[in-house]
Design a protein around this motif. Structure first.
Motif, PDB file in Angstrom:
ATOM      1  N   LEU A 211       0.825  -1.205   0.000  1.00 29.94           N
ATOM      2  CA  LEU A 211       0.000   0.000   0.000  1.00 29.94           C
ATOM      3  C   LEU A 211       0.860   1.257   0.000  1.00 29.94           C
ATOM      4  N   SER A 212       0.488   2.226  -0.837  1.00 23.66           N
ATOM      5  CA  SER A 212       1.142   3.534  -0.848  1.00 23.66           C
ATOM      6  C   SER A 212       0.386   4.543   0.010  1.00 23.66           C
ATOM      7  N   SER A 213      -0.958   4.491  -0.020  1.00 23.74           N
ATOM      8  CA  SER A 213      -1.785   5.465   0.690  1.00 23.74           C
ATOM      9  C   SER A 213      -1.666   5.302   2.199  1.00 23.74           C
ATOM     10  N   ARG A 214      -1.792   6.431   2.887  1.00 25.89           N
ATOM     11  CA  ARG A 214      -1.902   6.427   4.344  1.00 25.89           C
ATOM     12  C   ARG A 214      -3.153   7.189   4.780  1.00 25.89           C
ATOM     13  N   MET A 215      -4.049   7.400   3.824  1.00 20.03           N
ATOM     14  CA  MET A 215      -5.324   8.068   4.113  1.00 20.03           C
ATOM     15  C   MET A 215      -6.359   7.588   3.108  1.00 20.03           C
ATOM     16  N   LEU A 216      -7.594   7.419   3.606  1.00 23.50           N
ATOM     17  CA  LEU A 216      -8.737   7.054   2.772  1.00 23.50           C
ATOM     18  C   LEU A 216      -9.888   7.996   3.073  1.00 23.50           C
ATOM     19  N   ARG A 217     -10.755   8.169   2.074  1.00 20.09           N
ATOM     20  CA  ARG A 217     -12.007   8.892   2.276  1.00 20.09           C
ATOM     21  C   ARG A 217     -13.141   8.000   1.787  1.00 20.09           C
ATOM     22  N   PHE A 218     -14.080   7.702   2.685  1.00 24.01           N
ATOM     23  CA  PHE A 218     -15.265   6.914   2.358  1.00 24.01           C
ATOM     24  C   PHE A 218     -16.427   7.882   2.303  1.00 24.01           C
ATOM     25  N   GLU A 219     -17.088   7.978   1.157  1.00 25.88           N
ATOM     26  CA  GLU A 219     -18.071   9.032   0.992  1.00 25.88           C
ATOM     27  C   GLU A 219     -19.233   8.588   0.115  1.00 25.88           C
ATOM     28  N   GLY A 220     -20.391   9.202   0.400  1.00 26.93           N
ATOM     29  CA  GLY A 220     -21.494   9.131  -0.538  1.00 26.93           C
ATOM     30  C   GLY A 220     -21.241  10.136  -1.644  1.00 26.93           C
ATOM     31  N   GLU A 221     -21.969  10.014  -2.718  1.00 18.68           N
ATOM     32  CA  GLU A 221     -21.806  10.960  -3.812  1.00 18.68           C
ATOM     33  C   GLU A 221     -22.947  11.965  -3.799  1.00 18.68           C
ATOM     34  N   THR A 222     -22.615  13.199  -4.132  1.00 16.68           N
ATOM     35  CA  THR A 222     -23.628  14.249  -4.196  1.00 16.68           C
ATOM     36  C   THR A 222     -24.627  13.934  -5.294  1.00 16.68           C
ATOM     37  N   PRO A 223     -25.931  13.896  -4.977  1.00 17.41           N
ATOM     38  CA  PRO A 223     -26.919  13.634  -6.029  1.00 17.41           C
ATOM     39  C   PRO A 223     -26.837  14.671  -7.141  1.00 17.41           C
ATOM     40  N   GLU A 224     -27.084  14.219  -8.359  1.00 16.71           N
ATOM     41  CA  GLU A 224     -27.068  15.149  -9.483  1.00 16.71           C
ATOM     42  C   GLU A 224     -28.186  16.172  -9.315  1.00 16.71           C
ATOM     43  N   SER A 225     -27.891  17.396  -9.661  1.00 16.98           N
ATOM     44  CA  SER A 225     -28.882  18.477  -9.508  1.00 16.98           C
ATOM     45  C   SER A 225     -28.707  19.477 -10.636  1.00 16.98           C
ATOM     46  N   ASP A 226     -29.814  20.065 -11.070  1.00 19.78           N
ATOM     47  CA  ASP A 226     -29.759  21.096 -12.095  1.00 19.78           C
ATOM     48  C   ASP A 226     -29.395  22.454 -11.494  1.00 19.78           C
ATOM     49  N   ASP A 227     -29.399  22.516 -10.169  1.00 18.29           N
ATOM     50  CA  ASP A 227     -29.097  23.773  -9.486  1.00 18.29           C
ATOM     51  C   ASP A 227     -27.606  23.817  -9.171  1.00 18.29           C
ATOM     52  N   GLU A 228     -26.827  24.608  -9.911  1.00 18.87           N
ATOM     53  CA  GLU A 228     -25.386  24.661  -9.711  1.00 18.87           C
ATOM     54  C   GLU A 228     -25.016  25.276  -8.375  1.00 18.87           C
ATOM     55  N   ASP A 229     -25.947  25.992  -7.764  1.00 19.67           N
ATOM     56  CA  ASP A 229     -25.651  26.651  -6.496  1.00 19.67           C
ATOM     57  C   ASP A 229     -26.200  25.872  -5.306  1.00 19.67           C
ATOM     58  N   ALA A 230     -26.606  24.634  -5.534  1.00 25.52           N
ATOM     59  CA  ALA A 230     -27.208  23.871  -4.442  1.00 25.52           C
ATOM     60  C   ALA A 230     -26.259  23.714  -3.276  1.00 25.52           C
ATOM     61  N   GLY A 231     -24.968  23.559  -3.562  1.00 26.07           N
ATOM     62  CA  GLY A 231     -23.970  23.524  -2.493  1.00 26.07           C
ATOM     63  C   GLY A 231     -24.035  22.305  -1.612  1.00 26.07           C
ATOM     64  N   GLU A 232     -24.580  21.210  -2.083  1.00 26.15           N
ATOM     65  CA  GLU A 232     -24.700  20.026  -1.240  1.00 26.15           C
ATOM     66  C   GLU A 232     -23.347  19.348  -1.057  1.00 26.15           C
ATOM     67  N   GLU A 233     -23.089  18.881   0.144  1.00 29.46           N
ATOM     68  CA  GLU A 233     -21.872  18.143   0.454  1.00 29.46           C
ATOM     69  C   GLU A 233     -22.267  16.745   0.907  1.00 29.46           C
ATOM     70  N   PRO A 234     -21.660  15.706   0.335  1.00 32.26           N
ATOM     71  CA  PRO A 234     -22.033  14.350   0.723  1.00 32.26           C
ATOM     72  C   PRO A 234     -21.508  13.997   2.102  1.00 32.26           C
ATOM     73  N   ALA A 235     -22.165  13.034   2.754  1.00 33.80           N
ATOM     74  CA  ALA A 235     -21.616  12.474   3.988  1.00 33.80           C
ATOM     75  C   ALA A 235     -20.311  11.777   3.664  1.00 33.80           C
ATOM     76  N   ALA A 236     -19.340  11.901   4.555  1.00 34.77           N
ATOM     77  CA  ALA A 236     -18.031  11.301   4.313  1.00 34.77           C
ATOM     78  C   ALA A 236     -17.314  11.097   5.635  1.00 34.77           C
ATOM     79  N   LEU A 237     -16.372  10.178   5.624  1.00 43.25           N
ATOM     80  CA  LEU A 237     -15.427  10.045   6.729  1.00 43.25           C
ATOM     81  C   LEU A 237     -14.040   9.843   6.156  1.00 43.25           C
ATOM     82  N   GLU A 238     -13.052  10.313   6.887  1.00 41.21           N
ATOM     83  CA  GLU A 238     -11.660  10.142   6.482  1.00 41.21           C
ATOM     84  C   GLU A 238     -10.922   9.311   7.519  1.00 41.21           C
ATOM     85  N   LEU A 239     -10.101   8.409   7.032  1.00 43.66           N
ATOM     86  CA  LEU A 239      -9.223   7.610   7.871  1.00 43.66           C
ATOM     87  C   LEU A 239      -7.779   7.999   7.577  1.00 43.66           C
ATOM     88  N   ALA A 240      -7.028   8.319   8.618  1.00 38.53           N
ATOM     89  CA  ALA A 240      -5.593   8.560   8.494  1.00 38.53           C
ATOM     90  C   ALA A 240      -4.875   7.533   9.349  1.00 38.53           C
TER      91      ALA A 240
END
Length: 306
Positions: A211-240
């Motif tokens: 393994l090269s990585s020492r960090m991972l990010r597990f995340e949901g993906e932001t749903p597609e939206s026609d509103d470019e300003d929706a500003g939604e951030e998916p749930a995520a967690l990071e492991l270091a």
């Protein structure tokens, strides 16, 4: 069940069981649970500590200085009662030392201290292994946290992905039906992204021993939206995990969890019959020496735009 210890920053609350010194819950400020549901149909674990081995031994035994010892998969720490050493509203530490029972299966004088600390939305776990004996002490250690899949407010399972901090182009290992390492196979990672789905785990865990990585990010993906300003951030967690050089990713197909497991150690390869000190992934501590292994889990609850 033993009494659970709770630590909290307000933004994040963890509960730890002294049996195995295992974290069994990690909740955000709204009550969202980021750990596995521990459905007994699949797996009742939460985040066991793997010590003094990671994975399975050929025949369930290992050899050291001409003697043979029996040791169950992942070692005995996860099923041992730890002593609480210290605690505060935001931290708690536990200690396991060798005993007559452990020396029958692992003939070394050791201590294993686990320190849990919470700051804001980050939980930090430090595992410190100390050789209390007079000679060199071989060992492996690993973390085995199982996270909710899907994450709280993270969308559907198929919207989730694991993002590696570095490019991982090398092959992975798989396990045979006895839990032993098989030959290498091509990586399922593309452009640092792994998209997990239940079919990936019909052949058990995926294992990176280069393994090269020492960090991972597990995340949901932001749903597609026609509103470019929706500003939604998916749930995520990071492991270091700066001190671990291997990784396992595992689930029982169909379960509501995904285990992201930083390791320093690995199962026996098929047919391995060498001395314990020659086992792949084994490290060694000199008499009186200690070594620490750090894991940081940072959560990012889903945020909707205005």
């Amino acid at each position: 069940m033993s009494e659970l210890f709770t630590i909290s920053s307000g933004d994040l609350t963890a509960r730890i069981d002294p049996l195995g010194a295992e974290m069994v819950s990690l909740r955000d400020a709204s009550g969202g649970e980021w750990m596995t549901d521990a459905d007994p149909q699949y797996w009742t674990g939460h985040a066991p500590i793997l010590f003094p081995i990671v994975g399975e031994l050929v025949g369930g035994t290992y050899r050291f200085d001409g003697q043979e010892y029996a040791l169950a998969r992942h070692g005995f720490a996860r099923k041992s009662m730890f002593e609480r050493v210290d605690s505060s509203p935001r931290s708690v530490s536990f200690l396991l030392t060798d005993s007559e029972a452990t020396r029958k299966v692992y003939p070394f004088a050791f201590s294993l201290e686990l320190l849990y600390e919470i700051e804001d939305r980050t939980l930090r776990l430090t595992a410190t292994v100390t050789n209390r004996g007079d000679g060199d002490m071989p060992f492996s250690i690993g973390f085995h946290p199982g996270f909710a899949w899907p994450l709280p407010a993270g969308g559907a399972k198929e919207q989730h992905r694991v993002v590696f901090s570095d490019h991982e182009t090398g092959p992975i290992r798989r396990l045979d039906d006895k839990g032993l390492l098989r030959a290498y196979e091509d990586t399922p990672i593309h452009n640092r992204i792994l998209r997990p789905y239940p079919g990936l785990f019909h052949a058990d865990a995926m294992i990176w021993d280069r393994l090269s990585s020492r960090m991972l990010r597990f995340e949901g993906e932001t749903p597609e939206s026609d509103d470019e300003d929706a500003g939604e951030e998916p749930a995520a967690l990071e492991l270091a995990f700066p001190d671990n050089d291997m990784l396992g990713i595992w689930q029982k197909p169909g379960a509501n969890y995904l285990c992201l497991e930083p390791w320093s150690g690995i199962a026996d390869p098929e047919g391995f019959d060498g001395d314990f000190r020659e086992k792949p992934g084994i490290m060694s501590l000199a008499a009186g020496e200690a070594r620490s292994f750090r894991l940081a889990i940072t959560i990012y609850p889903a945020e909707a735009g205005d």
